[in-house]
Design a protein around this motif. Sequence first.
Motif, mmCIF file in Angstrom:
data_model
loop_
_atom_site.group_PDB
_atom_site.id
_atom_site.type_symbol
_atom_site.label_atom_id
_atom_site.label_comp_id
_atom_site.label_asym_id
_atom_site.label_seq_id
_atom_site.Cartn_x
_atom_site.Cartn_y
_atom_site.Cartn_z
ATOM 1 N N SER A 1 0.916 -1.205 0.097
ATOM 2 C CA SER A 1 -0.093 -0.035 0.010
ATOM 3 C C SER A 1 0.943 1.393 -0.037
ATOM 4 C CB SER A 1 -0.990 -0.228 1.234
ATOM 5 O OG SER A 1 -0.272 0.000 2.217
ATOM 6 N N GLU A 2 2.116 1.356 0.486
ATOM 7 C CA GLU A 2 3.003 2.355 0.425
ATOM 8 C C GLU A 2 3.617 2.419 -0.861
ATOM 9 O OE1 GLU A 2 5.325 0.736 3.599
ATOM 10 O OE2 GLU A 2 4.400 2.074 5.117
ATOM 11 N N PHE A 3 3.520 1.574 -1.780
ATOM 12 C CA PHE A 3 4.302 1.543 -3.017
ATOM 13 C C PHE A 3 3.707 2.633 -4.239
ATOM 14 C CE2 PHE A 3 6.147 -3.027 -2.797
ATOM 15 C CZ PHE A 3 6.884 -2.505 -1.742
ATOM 16 N N ALA A 4 4.376 3.032 -4.920
ATOM 17 C CA ALA A 4 4.011 3.976 -5.979
ATOM 18 C C ALA A 4 4.826 3.745 -7.372
ATOM 19 C CB ALA A 4 4.474 5.379 -5.669
ATOM 20 N N GLU A 5 4.063 3.928 -8.373
ATOM 21 C CA GLU A 5 4.579 3.757 -9.662
ATOM 22 C C GLU A 5 6.148 4.423 -9.857
ATOM 23 O OE1 GLU A 5 2.890 3.658 -13.469
ATOM 24 O OE2 GLU A 5 0.616 3.127 -12.911
ATOM 25 N N LEU A 6 7.175 3.787 -10.357
ATOM 26 C CA LEU A 6 8.400 3.911 -10.332
ATOM 27 C C LEU A 6 9.060 3.796 -11.749
ATOM 28 C CD1 LEU A 6 9.796 2.770 -7.224
ATOM 29 C CD2 LEU A 6 9.060 5.243 -7.650
ATOM 30 N N ASN A 7 9.760 4.750 -12.459
ATOM 31 C CA ASN A 7 10.615 4.297 -13.488
ATOM 32 C C ASN A 7 11.817 3.948 -13.191
ATOM 33 O OD1 ASN A 7 12.249 4.708 -16.114
ATOM 34 N ND2 ASN A 7 10.881 6.102 -16.939
ATOM 35 N N ILE A 8 12.166 2.687 -13.549
ATOM 36 C CA ILE A 8 13.321 2.135 -13.082
ATOM 37 C C ILE A 8 14.730 2.827 -13.595
ATOM 38 C CG2 ILE A 8 13.693 0.190 -14.776
ATOM 39 C CD1 ILE A 8 14.140 0.055 -10.957
ATOM 40 N N HIS A 9 14.382 3.358 -14.771
ATOM 41 C CA HIS A 9 15.504 4.031 -15.549
ATOM 42 C C HIS A 9 16.168 5.388 -14.640
ATOM 43 C CE1 HIS A 9 14.044 1.973 -19.346
ATOM 44 N NE2 HIS A 9 14.666 1.070 -18.629
ATOM 45 N N GLU A 10 15.077 6.008 -14.104
ATOM 46 C CA GLU A 10 15.280 6.995 -13.467
ATOM 47 C C GLU A 10 16.091 6.885 -12.133
ATOM 48 O OE1 GLU A 10 11.755 9.081 -12.383
ATOM 49 O OE2 GLU A 10 11.372 9.882 -14.552
ATOM 50 N N ILE A 11 15.680 5.551 -11.592
ATOM 51 C CA ILE A 11 16.553 5.204 -10.354
ATOM 52 C C ILE A 11 17.772 4.815 -10.889
ATOM 53 C CG2 ILE A 11 16.481 3.269 -8.905
ATOM 54 C CD1 ILE A 11 13.630 3.467 -8.726
ATOM 55 N N LEU A 12 18.196 4.215 -11.751
ATOM 56 C CA LEU A 12 19.672 3.689 -12.059
ATOM 57 C C LEU A 12 20.345 4.943 -12.539
ATOM 58 C CD1 LEU A 12 18.488 0.779 -14.444
ATOM 59 C CD2 LEU A 12 20.023 0.640 -12.637
ATOM 60 N N ARG A 13 19.580 5.818 -13.045
ATOM 61 C CA ARG A 13 20.581 7.231 -13.639
ATOM 62 C C ARG A 13 20.892 7.936 -12.462
ATOM 63 N NH1 ARG A 13 16.359 7.552 -17.712
ATOM 64 N NH2 ARG A 13 17.175 6.999 -19.802
ATOM 65 N N HIS A 14 20.046 8.034 -11.322
ATOM 66 C CA HIS A 14 20.332 8.811 -10.113
ATOM 67 C C HIS A 14 21.380 7.858 -9.462
ATOM 68 C CE1 HIS A 14 19.566 11.241 -6.694
ATOM 69 N NE2 HIS A 14 19.559 10.321 -5.961
ATOM 70 N N GLY A 15 21.438 6.711 -9.422
ATOM 71 C CA GLY A 15 22.240 5.981 -8.496
ATOM 72 C C GLY A 15 23.588 6.217 -9.208
ATOM 73 N N ARG A 16 23.778 5.948 -10.421
ATOM 74 C CA ARG A 16 24.848 6.331 -11.256
ATOM 75 C C ARG A 16 25.366 7.627 -10.837
ATOM 76 N NH1 ARG A 16 26.288 9.181 -15.006
ATOM 77 N NH2 ARG A 16 24.155 9.525 -15.472
ATOM 78 N N LYS A 17 24.585 8.578 -11.120
ATOM 79 C CA LYS A 17 25.117 10.022 -10.818
ATOM 80 C C LYS A 17 25.883 10.186 -9.436
ATOM 81 C CE LYS A 17 23.670 14.848 -11.151
ATOM 82 N NZ LYS A 17 22.122 15.637 -11.567
ATOM 83 N N VAL A 18 25.111 9.678 -8.612
ATOM 84 C CA VAL A 18 25.515 10.056 -6.910
ATOM 85 C C VAL A 18 27.034 9.482 -6.755
ATOM 86 C CG1 VAL A 18 24.804 9.424 -4.491
ATOM 87 C CG2 VAL A 18 23.050 10.447 -6.161
ATOM 88 N N LEU A 19 26.821 8.107 -7.574
ATOM 89 C CA LEU A 19 28.266 7.211 -7.004
ATOM 90 C C LEU A 19 29.461 7.511 -7.998
ATOM 91 C CD1 LEU A 19 26.636 3.819 -6.293
ATOM 92 C CD2 LEU A 19 27.729 5.186 -4.709
ATOM 93 N N GLN A 20 29.178 8.034 -9.161
ATOM 94 C CA GLN A 20 30.323 8.101 -10.053
ATOM 95 C C GLN A 20 31.069 9.241 -9.555
ATOM 96 O OE1 GLN A 20 28.832 8.657 -14.294
ATOM 97 N NE2 GLN A 20 30.832 8.315 -15.019
ATOM 98 N N SER A 21 30.521 10.387 -8.913
ATOM 99 C CA SER A 21 31.375 11.485 -8.610
ATOM 100 C C SER A 21 32.780 11.077 -7.579
ATOM 101 C CB SER A 21 30.340 12.617 -8.057
ATOM 102 O OG SER A 21 29.672 12.086 -7.064
ATOM 103 N N GLY A 22 32.240 9.957 -6.800
ATOM 104 C CA GLY A 22 33.112 9.295 -5.734
ATOM 105 C C GLY A 22 34.035 8.212 -6.244
ATOM 106 N N LEU A 23 33.780 7.800 -7.413
ATOM 107 C CA LEU A 23 34.517 6.765 -7.878
ATOM 108 C C LEU A 23 35.742 7.188 -8.735
ATOM 109 C CD1 LEU A 23 31.725 4.066 -9.032
ATOM 110 C CD2 LEU A 23 32.907 4.160 -7.089
ATOM 111 N N PRO A 24 36.746 6.469 -8.759
ATOM 112 C CA PRO A 24 37.935 6.892 -9.730
ATOM 113 C C PRO A 24 37.577 6.893 -11.206
ATOM 114 C CG PRO A 24 38.552 4.750 -8.269
ATOM 115 C CD PRO A 24 37.197 4.977 -8.222
ATOM 116 N N ASP A 25 38.191 7.944 -11.541
ATOM 117 C CA ASP A 25 37.981 8.440 -13.087
ATOM 118 C C ASP A 25 38.148 7.415 -14.045
ATOM 119 O OD1 ASP A 25 37.261 10.947 -12.195
ATOM 120 O OD2 ASP A 25 39.465 11.799 -12.532
ATOM 121 N N HIS A 26 39.092 6.173 -13.723
ATOM 122 C CA HIS A 26 39.184 5.225 -14.932
ATOM 123 C C HIS A 26 38.235 4.311 -15.006
ATOM 124 C CE1 HIS A 26 40.719 3.431 -11.294
ATOM 125 N NE2 HIS A 26 40.836 2.288 -12.094
ATOM 126 N N ILE A 27 37.043 4.402 -14.035
ATOM 127 C CA ILE A 27 36.080 3.216 -14.151
ATOM 128 C C ILE A 27 34.973 3.794 -14.941
ATOM 129 C CG2 ILE A 27 34.263 1.995 -12.900
ATOM 130 C CD1 ILE A 27 36.045 2.217 -10.417
#
Length: 342
Positions: free
Chosen positions: A185-211
Amino acid sequence: MIGNLQIADDIPLPIILLDPNALTLDWINQSGQSWLGSSVKTLQGKSIEDIFSHSEELSEAFEKTQAQQVSVRVHDLVVRPRGRDEVKCELVTFHHDSRVGLCFRHVGRQTQKIDVFGDGASALGRLLAHEIKNPLAGIQGAAQLLRDDIQSEEAGDLLSLIESEIARIRRLADRMERLGDVTVSEFAELNIHEILRHGRKVLQSGLPDHISFTEHYDPSLPNTLGDEDSLTQAVMNLIKNAAEAFPEDHVNPEIRLETSYRATGTSQPIEIRIIDNGSGIPDHVRDRIFQPFITHKPGGQGLGLALVSKVIAAHNGLIEVRSRPGQTIFSILLPSAERNAS
């Protein structure tokens, strides 16, 4: 040592922390004290030989964890606590902050596996939420002070990302206070691509540049139903796990994020794949990688993937892993919002 010993104290499994230098008991939780029939004050400072009759398998598991900082699992271990009856159990040793931990399962006549993220979930969730919220207040205050000094649009965007992550983690901590109580009952419709893009954006800034990252998404995928914060955290855990799979001298490390529609009659047709070209998962760990305290990483605690598995299960989904040297694929299968609605 475990960051907050109250967390381990509420886990319904005997847990012992040993000082690897003195080879003596440093701490034991309530379940362990009940099992051994002695208080922490009585047991503290005693050697493992003072607590248990000699066990070659226990000693070997302890020494391997101490030397290699990896978790070791021993099935059907027979141990005899001093002054008590012999019992058959399953032992998991783990390394944590220079200590060696022993976690015993199936102790005594117990025939059902205890779920660390079930029986102790409520207390564990409250304590974890408390530990997370304390530093968040300071981080948020610092971010607000920085906003008064920024001048460039790029810096403003980065600060907005920090503030949105603070808000997301705070919401996640609120949910952790009632861990295990998430309902559809707490769930909502989600676009999984938005979740993936957000996760990559947050983590990529803290990862080594060569990855490097590559993304291949199926734009025709339907939405899923879910909790945005917990699914985001699960995806970020898997991306972070992939980034940690590369040795320092790895050539051209790459993480691929992919989605597709798995048309096999399954009730979870939305497939998310997080792929890395790292070292792979050892065979002896792969089949148990989603169990608590199982890890092959030096200094790892073996809790991240167990929590990911719990989150995906709460979304009526599945998680799979395939691995060989040079490629590891974590696949998440989720139901579509359309299927859930019907």
